[in-house]
Design a protein around this motif. Sequence first.
Motif, PDB file in Angstrom:
ATOM      1  N   ILE A 126      17.059 -28.595   7.974  1.00  0.00           N
ATOM      2  CA  ILE A 126      18.255 -28.932   7.374  1.00  0.00           C
ATOM      3  C   ILE A 126      18.362 -30.344   7.361  1.00  0.00           C
ATOM      4  O   ILE A 126      19.210 -30.753   8.120  1.00  0.00           O
ATOM      5  CB  ILE A 126      19.649 -28.302   8.018  1.00  0.00           C
ATOM      6  CG1 ILE A 126      19.317 -26.556   8.177  1.00  0.00           C
ATOM      7  CG2 ILE A 126      20.612 -28.463   6.985  1.00  0.00           C
ATOM      8  CD1 ILE A 126      20.296 -25.873   8.820  1.00  0.00           C
ATOM      9  N   GLN A 169      19.695 -34.408   2.961  1.00  0.00           N
ATOM     10  CA  GLN A 169      19.305 -33.533   1.798  1.00  0.00           C
ATOM     11  C   GLN A 169      20.103 -33.810   0.677  1.00  0.00           C
ATOM     12  O   GLN A 169      21.139 -33.848   0.427  1.00  0.00           O
ATOM     13  CB  GLN A 169      19.214 -32.080   2.192  1.00  0.00           C
ATOM     14  CG  GLN A 169      19.184 -31.105   1.192  1.00  0.00           C
ATOM     15  CD  GLN A 169      19.435 -29.609   1.549  1.00  0.00           C
ATOM     16  OE1 GLN A 169      18.968 -29.374   2.572  1.00  0.00           O
ATOM     17  NE2 GLN A 169      20.224 -28.928   0.858  1.00  0.00           N
ATOM     18  N   ARG A 197      27.012 -26.117   7.964  1.00  0.00           N
ATOM     19  CA  ARG A 197      25.482 -26.183   7.667  1.00  0.00           C
ATOM     20  C   ARG A 197      24.836 -26.983   9.153  1.00  0.00           C
ATOM     21  O   ARG A 197      24.103 -27.586   8.772  1.00  0.00           O
ATOM     22  CB  ARG A 197      25.247 -26.846   6.500  1.00  0.00           C
ATOM     23  CG  ARG A 197      25.186 -25.958   5.334  1.00  0.00           C
ATOM     24  CD  ARG A 197      24.226 -26.453   4.268  1.00  0.00           C
ATOM     25  NE  ARG A 197      22.712 -26.047   4.713  1.00  0.00           N
ATOM     26  CZ  ARG A 197      21.543 -26.659   3.894  1.00  0.00           C
ATOM     27  NH1 ARG A 197      22.025 -27.304   3.303  1.00  0.00           N
ATOM     28  NH2 ARG A 197      20.446 -26.039   4.398  1.00  0.00           N
ATOM     29  N   ASP A 249      21.599 -22.605   9.298  1.00  0.00           N
ATOM     30  CA  ASP A 249      21.588 -21.692   8.397  1.00  0.00           C
ATOM     31  C   ASP A 249      21.493 -20.295   8.510  1.00  0.00           C
ATOM     32  O   ASP A 249      20.961 -20.105   9.562  1.00  0.00           O
ATOM     33  CB  ASP A 249      20.487 -21.878   7.260  1.00  0.00           C
ATOM     34  CG  ASP A 249      20.933 -23.333   6.479  1.00  0.00           C
ATOM     35  OD1 ASP A 249      21.919 -23.525   5.931  1.00  0.00           O
ATOM     36  OD2 ASP A 249      19.855 -23.990   6.006  1.00  0.00           O
ATOM     37  N   GLU A 277      24.500 -15.140   2.567  1.00  0.00           N
ATOM     38  CA  GLU A 277      24.474 -16.574   1.910  1.00  0.00           C
ATOM     39  C   GLU A 277      26.119 -17.141   2.009  1.00  0.00           C
ATOM     40  O   GLU A 277      27.016 -16.194   2.119  1.00  0.00           O
ATOM     41  CB  GLU A 277      24.450 -16.872   0.428  1.00  0.00           C
ATOM     42  CG  GLU A 277      25.014 -15.664  -0.477  1.00  0.00           C
ATOM     43  CD  GLU A 277      24.684 -15.767  -1.883  1.00  0.00           C
ATOM     44  OE1 GLU A 277      23.938 -16.891  -2.171  1.00  0.00           O
ATOM     45  OE2 GLU A 277      24.967 -14.980  -2.539  1.00  0.00           O
ATOM     46  N   ASN A 315      26.387 -21.743  -3.519  1.00  0.00           N
ATOM     47  CA  ASN A 315      25.704 -21.315  -2.414  1.00  0.00           C
ATOM     48  C   ASN A 315      25.698 -22.954  -1.734  1.00  0.00           C
ATOM     49  O   ASN A 315      25.098 -23.959  -2.387  1.00  0.00           O
ATOM     50  CB  ASN A 315      24.159 -20.914  -2.353  1.00  0.00           C
ATOM     51  CG  ASN A 315      23.806 -20.756  -1.215  1.00  0.00           C
ATOM     52  OD1 ASN A 315      23.668 -21.620  -0.246  1.00  0.00           O
ATOM     53  ND2 ASN A 315      22.917 -19.506  -1.048  1.00  0.00           N
ATOM     54  N   LYS A 353      23.727 -24.432   0.263  1.00  0.00           N
ATOM     55  CA  LYS A 353      22.439 -24.980   0.458  1.00  0.00           C
ATOM     56  C   LYS A 353      22.051 -25.803  -0.542  1.00  0.00           C
ATOM     57  O   LYS A 353      21.386 -26.595  -0.634  1.00  0.00           O
ATOM     58  CB  LYS A 353      21.251 -23.853   0.610  1.00  0.00           C
ATOM     59  CG  LYS A 353      21.489 -23.134   1.924  1.00  0.00           C
ATOM     60  CD  LYS A 353      20.249 -22.068   2.160  1.00  0.00           C
ATOM     61  CE  LYS A 353      20.362 -21.482   3.436  1.00  0.00           C
ATOM     62  NZ  LYS A 353      19.284 -20.381   3.341  1.00  0.00           N
TER      63      LYS A 353
END
Length: 609
Positions: free
Chosen positions: A337, A341, A401, A404, A409, A416, A418
């Motif tokens: 993670i 990102q 987060r 995860d 989800e 989502n 992510k």
Amino acid sequence: MSKNEKSKARIFANNAYAVKTVWSISKKRVIHTAVYSIAGYAEWIFMSIFFLRYVINAIETEAPFGTILGFIGICFVVFSLLAIYTSYMNSVIIPFTDNKVYRCLYRKLYAKARNIELRCFEDADFYNKYTMALDGSAQKMTKSVDFFFDVIFGVIAAAAAFSSMFMIDPFSVLFVISPIIGNFVFGGLMNKIWGGRYTDNVKNNRKSEYVNRVMHLAEFAKEIRYSNIHELMMKRYDEAVKGNVEVAEKYAGKAVVYSWAQNVTTFALVFEGIMIYAAYRTIVSKTMGLAELAIMFTAMSTSSWILIGMFNNFMEAMKNGQFLEYFRTFMEYEEKIPEDQDGIIPEEKVRSIEFRNVCFEYQENEPVINNLSFKIEGDKVCALVGHNGAGKSTIIKLLFRLYDPTRGEILVNGVNIKEYNLKAYRKLFSAAFQDYKVMAMSVRDNVLMGAKFENPDETAERALKCAGVWDKVQSLSNGIDTVMTKEFDNDGAVLSGGEQQKIVVARAFAQKASVKVFDEPSSALDPIAEYDLYKGIMNESKGHITLFISHRLSSVKDADVVFILENGTVIEQGSHRELMAQNGKYCEMFTKQAQNYLADEAYGKEAAV
């Protein structure tokens, strides 16, 4: 390629990696190191072999004294300039460039440490490797540059010295076999021992360093004085020392043998052999004159020392390469993670949060969250309630987060999480964590936590007032500029647990976030302060989602939705009134707590009478 060969290749690659890394930060450091190494070896070879040969040959051929003196004078000027350069290198280049290298490298390390997921810091093996990566990595990087050029130019210098020896006596070069065996074979074995000893001592050193922190940090002072924890700490310290002794004993026998063999083959056999051989040719066989004797002995001595130094540098580079493996492995670790990102930039307004069949486990086959599903829509005040271990704080970590889900989800605004840009996503939330940390910074910085505001003082003041701690802050010596803790400032403020907790709550109030989270925000507060705090939370809940965790059910009565958790899943949900009407788990918990409150109140009245 065998595993051992791959390991050696990796160690060589680590040194090349270090040179490349330092080059990217300071080309000046690398270039000057190369020049310094060339100059040093050139001076050594020239003075010990060619200078001596020229002077002796000049005397034997009866060259003019002025010619000899002029040659000596030129050499003096050149090597005086080299001495000035050496002083400049050691006094200016190395301190300034190394400081730049250290700063950049540790900033990279700290940035990497911030970028890896929270799970890594809770993994003992990974954390051990992280501490080894931090352990003098910058110094090891610059040392690798030094070793790199010393080995390269050492080989060239040794070849030049061997050529001089060969021209005088071809058999004399056989004496270099001994230091090769001493350094390459026994030095390699010693290198393995040092590397193994260092690795085995990491865990023990962490224990002793932990005891050192506990014994000198003010936050532990009270526990040490009113309990027997000091004895337990000393026991832990003694265990660490005993562990280090056991590691030393583990390697002691081999270390003694290898060290002795290395010293004998590297020094004793070489220099004593040179003296005996030269004496034999001069005195017994009379095949060598005194001039040749002096030159050969000097050349052989210089060659041996260069060879010894070259192999020492080679073995140190190997050892350094092993240590740099921790740094390189840490820096090359691929985050699960990553904090940087990229992804979708989320809307500033959070309209819904949904957990859909979420499962999670910290350790394999030890689930903490089990098929959890719930949804929050609109600007509601929501409470998570349940016994210790029910998964309340883990839900917050998953929402942020920090972890995860193992399965399932989490959706925010139907997307989502992510898929979001992580930094942008995290800005949707502000939080007051239960396991908070107060920084050795001003009260203002502890509230704003580095965030940029148009009017920072007004923002911090408003947040502190909402948390009910502004009056206390105003009474401090420097008000909002007062440094918290006395770690760096004797005038720093040491606040009570409840006051510190209020300042942490003010952090959540200060941020312009769409979701505000409070994890046990009143655990250190008395009932009156708790009532005032929750009143402030409710007043600040308009226009966004508020999510809080509390063991005290009296504080959740005004929440729009209460989620009752057990074994990592929601077993009941609804408003306080709805849950009481269900006469289920929530009703049972609330009734028991209410009876305790009433009992305490009755006892207080009897005591007063």
